[in-house]
Design an enzyme around this catalytic site. Structure first.
Site, PDB file in Angstrom:
ATOM      1  N   LYS A 245       0.843  -0.959   0.554  1.00 15.97           N
ATOM      2  CA  LYS A 245       0.153  -0.236  -0.100  1.00 15.97           C
ATOM      3  C   LYS A 245       0.339   1.319   0.130  1.00 15.97           C
ATOM      4  O   LYS A 245       2.025   1.482   0.312  1.00 15.97           O
ATOM      5  CB  LYS A 245      -1.100   0.274   1.243  1.00 15.97           C
ATOM      6  CG  LYS A 245      -2.042   1.465   1.066  1.00 15.97           C
ATOM      7  CD  LYS A 245      -2.629   1.210   2.587  1.00 15.97           C
ATOM      8  CE  LYS A 245      -2.786   2.709   3.101  1.00 15.97           C
ATOM      9  NZ  LYS A 245      -3.390   3.127   3.979  1.00 15.97           N
ATOM     10  N   GLU A 294      -8.213  11.419  13.030  1.00 22.14           N
ATOM     11  CA  GLU A 294      -7.687  10.400  13.683  1.00 22.14           C
ATOM     12  C   GLU A 294      -6.827  10.755  14.485  1.00 22.14           C
ATOM     13  O   GLU A 294      -5.634  10.889  14.506  1.00 22.14           O
ATOM     14  CB  GLU A 294      -6.961   9.839  12.217  1.00 22.14           C
ATOM     15  CG  GLU A 294      -5.665   8.547  12.867  1.00 22.14           C
ATOM     16  CD  GLU A 294      -5.187   8.345  11.122  1.00 22.14           C
ATOM     17  OE1 GLU A 294      -4.217   7.573  11.989  1.00 22.14           O
ATOM     18  OE2 GLU A 294      -6.040   9.101  10.365  1.00 22.14           O
TER      19      GLU A 294
END
Length: 486
Positions: A245, A294
């Site tokens: 990723k 986050e």
């Protein structure tokens, strides 16, 4: 040495004017600190006083800032109204390079090593981030932020503010701080801090202009096709087995007819995103603002917590459609894989310094104003009280903003993106003298410098990513801030 005492503040229309007892205690602390400073090195003196909890502390700080001031406002409205707002700089700690987190943590620790402060047990109701604290942030890369727009925001920067206001629930505190040098005049230091307190006054947050006379010009820093081509190249590398990723970001610039007002933008963000970490970290020339969903890390003693967040879809005003979109996100193999990569890396990172690390079994949905995400809460019991700043350095960048494996992804990111992320996808937050604290990942953000707002948005790229869809996802994420600066 740091000297700190909790006293009462005079209750009057002058909400922040120190009473006579507080001034005398401040004078005593400054005198003692000056004696210590003349034995060698800078010494910190501070007092902490209660203030009214019904005041808009961020508005107070933004209205009172001087041209030369650094300032910061960190809010999470739905967390019982938590606010930390700071003004001025008693000390600025900066670093760059691979050891930047450890270096700024060590320098902050040294300032507080011989601290003489109130016993927290004498003020059990005080909110988090009360007393002398360090506030600031970190760039995404060890030497990030070298481009001109990021000047003034070093790759690692912690500020010990001259004035700090903190609030949660029904309690609020003001802390005034100075760093005494051997040749300082104690009376002048006291006068400076009293003057700073006198300049604070109750006020409201400025508002965005709902109907500006001239329109803002918005344009991508690079053509949208550049981002799609970067995604294509990344997918090729992932499918070849080079990495799992990589997160790729793009920049959009909003050129306004008048300078962007960080207070107005922050005020709108906290209204739109009350569950997020809303912040504004400023220098005399620029302000970094955002609303991030986050948490990077929170430390309280030997307890640490964080969140693995990855995978995004839009919201809908229709509750049935909104629920359906969330169910699709939960059932998306592509997004579940992306999210699992982040959770596994965080667990592996925390394990060597923890007695145990526990992650929720399945991701949950985190819904904010315009998007919803997959999130896995993660908790850890630390084997030793690793400082919050060093924990942040261990975790940053997570695969949610970097890639996996990181040693392959991180060098590739700037080559594919073609931009300087600066503090975007880095961290913003605070730490106290006990080295507890909290940092969020700097997402959904903009750098305001004069008439130009630099907005950043990124997506996690995996083997099944489609360039057109990833570009569309960046547009959805940009909707968090773009309407506020255009």
């Amino acid at each position: 040495m740091l000297l700190c005492v909790t006293v009462d503040v005079r209750r009057s229309d002058d909400a922040f004017v120190l009473g006579g007892e507080a001034v005398e205690r401040l004078r005593e602390r400054v005198g003692r600190a000056l004696v210590e400073a003349r034995r060698g090195g800078g010494v910190v003196a501070a007092i902490t006083v209660p203030v009214g909890p019904d005041l808009d502390l961020s508005a107070v700080v933004l209205a009172a800032r001087r041209p030369e001031d650094r300032f910061a406002c960190l809010e999470q409205p739905e967390r019982d109204g938590q606010v930390l707002a700071t003004l001025g700089q008693a000390e600025v700690i900066e670093s760059r390079g691979a050891n930047r987190f450890a270096e700024v943590a060590a320098r902050a620790r040294e300032l507080g090593r011989t601290a003489v402060v109130d016993d927290p047990a004498t003020d059990p109701d005080r909110p988090p981030a009360s007393g002398p604290i360090f506030v600031g942030g970190f760039a995404f890369a060890h030497d990030g932020g070298s481009s001109p727009e990021w000047s003034g925001l070093a790759p690692a920067c912690l500020v010990l503010p001259e004035a700090a206001l903190s609030r949660q629930g029904g309690e609020a505190r003001l802390t005034l701080t100075a760093v005494l040098q051997p040749d300082d005049d104690g009376d002048e230091v006291v006068e400076r801090l009293v003057r700073r307190s006198d300049e604070l006054a109750p006020t409201g947050m400025p508002l965005l202009d709902p109907d500006p006379v001239q329109r803002t010009r918005v344009a991508s820093a690079a053509p949208p096709s550049h981002y799609e081509q970067a995604v294509e190249r990344a997918v090729e590398r992932i499918r070849s087995g080079e990495l799992e990723k990589i997160v790729l970001a793009r920049e959009v610039r909003a050129h306004a007819p008048s300078p962007h007002d960080p207070g107005a933008v922050l005020g709108a963000l906290r209204e739109l995103f009350p569950a997020c970490y809303c912040w504004c970290v400023g220098t005399p020339d620029a302000a970094f603002v955002g609303a991030s969903p986050e948490l990077l890390v929170r430390r309280d003693g030997q307890r640490a917590s964080t969140v693995a967040l990855a995978g995004t879809t839009r919201r809908s005003a229709d509750p049935a459609v909104d629920d359906h979109l969330g169910e699709q996100l939960l059932g998306s193999a592509k997004n579940r894989d992306e999210q699992a990569i982040v959770a596994r890396r965080i667990e592996r990172t925390l394990a060597p310094v923890s007695l145990w690390v526990a992650a929720a079994g399945d991701p949950v949905l985190v819904k904010v104003h315009n998007v919803q995400h997959l999130a896995t809460p993660i908790r850890a019991q630390l084997a030793d009280p690793v400082p919050t700043v060093e924990l942040a350095g261990m975790l940053l960048p997570t695969p949610a903003v970097g890639g996996e494996p990181s040693e392959t992804a991180l060098p590739l990111i700037p080559a594919l993106e073609g931009l300087d992320r600066g503090w975007y996808a880095g961290a913003v937050g605070w730490t106290d003298l006990a080295e507890d604290g909290e940092f969020c990942v700097a997402l959904r953000c903009a750098l305001l410098r004069g008439h130009v707002a630099h907005l950043y948005s990124g997506c996690g790229i995996v083997r099944d990513s489609v360039p057109e869809e990833e570009l569309a996802e960046t547009e959805v994420k940009l909707e968090a801030l773009l309407p506020l600066v255009s």
